[in-house]
Design a protein around this motif. Structure first.
Motif, PDB file in Angstrom:
ATOM      1  N   ARG A  61     -10.233   7.654   8.014  1.00  0.00           N
ATOM      2  CA  ARG A  61     -10.306   6.703   9.120  1.00  0.00           C
ATOM      3  C   ARG A  61      -9.530   5.410   8.839  1.00  0.00           C
ATOM      4  NH1 ARG A  61     -11.936   9.472  13.247  1.00  0.00           N
ATOM      5  NH2 ARG A  61     -12.433   7.474  14.249  1.00  0.00           N
ATOM      6  N   VAL A  62      -8.944   5.319   7.636  1.00  0.00           N
ATOM      7  CA  VAL A  62      -8.303   4.080   7.207  1.00  0.00           C
ATOM      8  C   VAL A  62      -6.794   4.200   7.355  1.00  0.00           C
ATOM      9  CG1 VAL A  62      -8.020   2.437   5.314  1.00  0.00           C
ATOM     10  CG2 VAL A  62     -10.180   3.682   5.569  1.00  0.00           C
ATOM     11  N   ALA A  63      -6.190   3.228   8.038  1.00  0.00           N
ATOM     12  CA  ALA A  63      -4.731   3.212   8.172  1.00  0.00           C
ATOM     13  C   ALA A  63      -4.093   2.888   6.833  1.00  0.00           C
ATOM     14  CB  ALA A  63      -4.322   2.175   9.215  1.00  0.00           C
ATOM     15  N   GLY A  64      -2.841   3.301   6.682  1.00  0.00           N
ATOM     16  CA  GLY A  64      -2.151   3.101   5.410  1.00  0.00           C
ATOM     17  C   GLY A  64      -2.115   1.655   4.971  1.00  0.00           C
ATOM     18  N   VAL A  65      -1.958   0.732   5.918  1.00  0.00           N
ATOM     19  CA  VAL A  65      -1.867  -0.675   5.559  1.00  0.00           C
ATOM     20  C   VAL A  65      -3.172  -1.202   4.986  1.00  0.00           C
ATOM     21  CG1 VAL A  65      -2.545  -1.498   7.847  1.00  0.00           C
ATOM     22  CG2 VAL A  65      -1.086  -2.926   6.391  1.00  0.00           C
ATOM     23  N   ASP A  66      -4.297  -0.551   5.326  1.00  0.00           N
ATOM     24  CA  ASP A  66      -5.616  -0.986   4.854  1.00  0.00           C
ATOM     25  C   ASP A  66      -6.198  -0.036   3.808  1.00  0.00           C
ATOM     26  OD1 ASP A  66      -5.822  -3.278   6.457  1.00  0.00           O
ATOM     27  OD2 ASP A  66      -6.497  -2.095   8.178  1.00  0.00           O
ATOM     28  N   ALA A  67      -5.367   0.827   3.224  1.00  0.00           N
ATOM     29  CA  ALA A  67      -5.880   1.837   2.297  1.00  0.00           C
ATOM     30  C   ALA A  67      -6.578   1.206   1.101  1.00  0.00           C
ATOM     31  CB  ALA A  67      -4.738   2.739   1.823  1.00  0.00           C
ATOM     32  N   GLY A  68      -5.977   0.168   0.536  1.00  0.00           N
ATOM     33  CA  GLY A  68      -6.601  -0.479  -0.618  1.00  0.00           C
ATOM     34  C   GLY A  68      -7.920  -1.115  -0.264  1.00  0.00           C
ATOM     35  N   ALA A  69      -7.943  -1.824   0.870  1.00  0.00           N
ATOM     36  CA  ALA A  69      -9.178  -2.474   1.302  1.00  0.00           C
ATOM     37  C   ALA A  69     -10.249  -1.441   1.637  1.00  0.00           C
ATOM     38  CB  ALA A  69      -8.901  -3.363   2.512  1.00  0.00           C
ATOM     39  N   GLY A  70      -9.845  -0.358   2.312  1.00  0.00           N
ATOM     40  CA  GLY A  70     -10.819   0.678   2.660  1.00  0.00           C
ATOM     41  C   GLY A  70     -11.432   1.312   1.437  1.00  0.00           C
ATOM     42  N   SER A  71     -10.605   1.580   0.431  1.00  0.00           N
ATOM     43  CA  SER A  71     -11.116   2.130  -0.819  1.00  0.00           C
ATOM     44  C   SER A  71     -12.048   1.137  -1.511  1.00  0.00           C
ATOM     45  CB  SER A  71      -9.949   2.481  -1.744  1.00  0.00           C
ATOM     46  OG  SER A  71     -10.409   2.954  -2.982  1.00  0.00           O
ATOM     47  N   GLY A  72     -11.682  -0.153  -1.468  1.00  0.00           N
ATOM     48  CA  GLY A  72     -12.533  -1.169  -2.078  1.00  0.00           C
ATOM     49  C   GLY A  72     -13.887  -1.270  -1.398  1.00  0.00           C
ATOM     50  N   VAL A  73     -13.889  -1.215  -0.063  1.00  0.00           N
ATOM     51  CA  VAL A  73     -15.149  -1.252   0.686  1.00  0.00           C
ATOM     52  C   VAL A  73     -16.021  -0.063   0.303  1.00  0.00           C
ATOM     53  CG1 VAL A  73     -16.173  -1.071   2.986  1.00  0.00           C
ATOM     54  CG2 VAL A  73     -14.181  -2.529   2.625  1.00  0.00           C
TER      55      VAL A  73
END
Length: 475
Positions: free
Chosen positions: A396-408
């Protein structure tokens, strides 16, 4: 983030050497989570720790780790991921030395907190660096090794902890479980300094210091009263802090929305909080891990203090669980992103059944060897479900937010673990009271198992609903 390669740093051999340095640090941090469980009775006997202090030895690490994952993930973008990784490994190694030399329980707890923060500094950088330094053709293989290293750390934890505590090397008792990190951390740092290319940060991004403070405070306000409440008799301030935690979470979310309007960096991308599948998946994972982390905290004490097993025997008794995780993770990896819902249903069913079997065996007075098969099934269930859950959420996470999504995802996983250890620790020690015999420990273990079994029953029902009517998760 840009890359400046120095000399041979861009050669294939050096990339894989850099990967070894990265994954060695990951192995060390995962090992340190599980290795401590088997040493808890020895720590209590040596340092005179009470029940609450034993909980804090585990909880403070998970708590600091959870609170630091989001901000340190973003700080890596600003300061440089390679630099932050090396700082994290160095901090983890030095704090491990402080743990191993701790003269009393407060020093040990404080050092464990520094360990958790150091782990939060290095862990978010690992996959981000892998993503940058490997080509698309090599990246799949490199990331595939990540799961194997994680599982290996989980398997080695109980065994290494049991061996080291039982061996009593040089009369140091439990202390070698921390001191073993010194050579591992040193090799990891030296390897990173030698083989990692220079990864420059983006200084145009400003860290969200206010958001970092609010997030950490919200986590602390939730977990602290859960751990300390029983010791103080659940005064009013415990419930005030829990309510304050919810309020701080609302303020934090409002701050992230304001950051969007002003074009500032977000710790938690607001777009993710508006995705019902992402939110439901993250909460599902947090609750799932609250059941698992607290379970093994309790089992380590029950097997040694209740049934009189040596640390090594207790480690061998618990070993089928991570072995099952490895087997199932390897097999389920072949499915890729296919049949995620079915795998989650199967996972929760297997884990629930295994928990019921463990409860029945403990209540019936069976010998510890009888737990081997249920614990293997428990591991098979976890290994089937976790990759599917992570893939569902991150899809569900866009590529630009991949790092943030993984961190969450990782942050809420750790929050769930801290919550589970606190809640199940409360149940176990409350029921145990001043009891010292095997019967008292069995009764406390039975009562504690009601929480993870109840959690998994609820998650199984949700998974079935998600599988049967997937559209309701999409609003």
């Amino acid at each position: 983030m840009s890359i400046a390669r120095a000399g041979a740093a861009g050669e294939a051999g050096n990339r894989w050497a850099a990967l070894a340095a990265l994954y060695l640090a990951m192995f060390m941090s995962i090992l340190d989570i599980s290795v401590v469980n088997l040493a808890l009775p020895a720590i209590r006997a040596d340092l005179g720790a009470n029940d609450t202090e034993l909980e804090w030895v585990l909880v403070i690490y998970v708590l600091a780790f959870a609170a630091g994952l989001l901000p340190f993930g973003r700080f890596g973008d600003v300061l440089g991921r390679g630099r932050l990784f090396c700082w994290g490994v160095a901090g983890f190694t030095l704090s491990s030395l402080a743990c191993g030399l701790a003269p009393d329980i407060p020093t040990l707890i404080a050092s464990r907190g520094v360990q958790g923060l150091s782990a939060a500094m290095m862990v978010p950088q690992v996959l981000a660096i892998v993503h940058v330094i490997f080509s698309e053709e090599e990246k799949g293989r490199a990331i595939g090794l990540f799961g194997s290293v994680s599982a290996l750390g989980a398997v080695a934890g109980p065994l290494v902890g049991g061996v080291l505590v039982s061996a009593d090397l040089f009369g140091l008792g439990w202390r070698p479980i921390f001191l073993i990190n010194l050579p591992i951390g040193l090799v990891s740092v030296l390897g990173a300094l030698r083989y990692l290319p220079v990864l420059k940060g983006d200084t145009r991004q400003a860290p969200d210091w206010v958001g970092t403070f609010l997030f950490a405070l919200a986590v602390l306000a939730l977990v602290f009263p859960l751990v300390e409440g029983r010791q103080f008799g659940w005064p009013l301030w415990c419930f005030v802090l829990i309510g304050l935690s919810a309020g701080l979470a609302v303020v934090f979310h409002g701050l992230q929305k304001r950051n969007v309007r002003r074009g500032r960096t977000q710790l938690l991308p607001v777009t993710l909080t508006r995705d019902p599948v992402f939110v439901a998946g993250v909460l599902f994972i947090a609750v799932f891990f609250s059941a698992m982390a607290g379970l093994f905290f309790m089992m380590a004490i029950f097997l040694q203090s209740g049934l009189g097993l040596t640390p090594l025997t207790a480690g061998l008794t618990l070993a089928p669980h991570p072995i099952g995780v490895i087997l199932a993770s390897t097999l389920s990896g072949r499915f890729g992103t296919r049949r995620l819902a079915e795998r989650i249903v199967l996972s929760t069913f297997l884990v629930l059944g295994a928990l019921v079997a463990v409860w029945l065996l403990i209540s019936s007075g069976w010998a510890p060897w009888a737990l081997l098969l249920p614990l293997l099934c428990l591991g098979l269930g976890v290994g089937t479900g976790i990759p599917a859950l992570f893939q569902l959420v991150l899809s569900r996470v866009a590529g630009v937010d991949a790092g943030a999504g993984s961190g969450v995802l990782q942050a809420f996983q750790q929050i769930g673990m801290a919550f589970g250890i606190a809640v199940q620790g409360q149940i176990f020690f409350q029921v145990l009271g001043n009891g010292a015999g095997e019967a008292a420990y069995r009764q406390a273990a039975q009562a504690t198992l009601v929480y993870p079994a109840g959690v998994l029953a609820g998650l199984f029902a949700l998974a079935v609903v998600r599988w049967a009517w997937p559209s309701i998760w999409h609003g």
